[in-house]
Design a protein around this motif. Structure first.
Motif, mmCIF file in Angstrom:
data_model
loop_
_atom_site.group_PDB
_atom_site.id
_atom_site.type_symbol
_atom_site.label_atom_id
_atom_site.label_comp_id
_atom_site.label_asym_id
_atom_site.label_seq_id
_atom_site.Cartn_x
_atom_site.Cartn_y
_atom_site.Cartn_z
ATOM 1 N N SER A 1 0.803 -1.222 0.000
ATOM 2 C CA SER A 1 0.000 0.000 0.000
ATOM 3 C C SER A 1 0.836 1.271 0.000
ATOM 4 O O SER A 1 0.315 2.347 -0.285
ATOM 5 N N THR A 2 2.119 1.182 0.315
ATOM 6 C CA THR A 2 2.942 2.392 0.372
ATOM 7 C C THR A 2 3.916 2.512 -0.799
ATOM 8 O O THR A 2 4.732 3.435 -0.808
ATOM 9 N N GLN B 1 1.817 2.510 -6.459
ATOM 10 C CA GLN B 1 0.459 2.350 -5.932
ATOM 11 C C GLN B 1 -0.121 3.719 -5.569
ATOM 12 O O GLN B 1 -1.269 4.017 -5.855
ATOM 13 N N GLY C 1 -9.502 4.562 -2.951
ATOM 14 C CA GLY C 1 -8.907 3.465 -2.185
ATOM 15 C C GLY C 1 -9.916 2.374 -1.885
ATOM 16 O O GLY C 1 -9.620 1.182 -2.005
ATOM 17 N N MET D 1 -9.946 -1.536 -3.015
ATOM 18 C CA MET D 1 -10.067 -2.595 -2.018
ATOM 19 C C MET D 1 -11.281 -3.473 -2.318
ATOM 20 O O MET D 1 -11.228 -4.693 -2.162
#
Length: 174
Positions: free
Chosen positions: A29-30, A34, A123, A127
């Motif tokens: 996620s970091t 992304q 986001g 997800m």
């Protein structure tokens, strides 16, 4: 400066697996790519530091820059630079601190609120795609357990001086 207590017993295999999974998801996620994809989907041209700061401000009442730095775990100078950038872009504004008129707090503007909403929506859509095979019950259970885990992390957090950290958790929306 005292040293935080170190656990003496080895972690259980279950906790070790949770730590491994969290490390993997944090890495995924970091990643810069992304983040760039998320910003493109959200239509918001912000760097990671700016997004983290906007999310923190959105999840709390207006905060002093020092409080923001503490909550984000960064130096005050980083927050100052990021706030200046966000203020120039129209995402945040400085307001007088009602407790001390000499101090200022940082609050979102309407544009900042829209930016945070866009980032969160992008986001969440990503997800949703990744978790599309999960049942509603599995998703609810995961959300409940994640919130519980974060609350427990906050309850056992140790600040740089070895004292327990009091960090207000955002209201749950699950």
């Amino acid at each position: 400066m005292s040293t935080p207590p170190v656990p003496t017993a080895p972690a259980s295999p279950e906790v070790t697996e949770i730590e491994r999974a969290l490390t993997r998801i944090t890495y995924l996620s970091t990643r810069a790519r992304q983040h760039d994809r998320l910003m493109a989907l959200a239509g918001v041209p912000l760097d990671r530091a700016a997004v983290a700061l906007l999310r923190q401000v959105a999840d709390s009442e207006p905060l002093r820059p020092g409080e923001l730095a503490n909550r984000l775990g960064v130096e005050a100078s980083h927050v100052t630079r990021t706030v200046q950038q966000l203020q120039k872009s129209g995402y945040v504004t400085r307001v007088p601190d009602p407790d001390d008129r000499r101090a200022q707090r940082i609050e979102l503007t309407e544009a900042g609120e829209k930016a945070v909403a866009s980032v969160r929506d992008a986001g969440a859509r990503g997800m949703q795609m990744a978790l599309s095979e999960w049942s509603k019950d599995e998703l609810q259970q995961l959300a409940t357990l994640f919130h519980r885990m974060v609350d427990d992390f906050l309850n056992y957090a140790i600040d740089d001086e070895g004292e327990p950290t009091e960090v207000a958790a955002p209201a749950r929306t699950v």
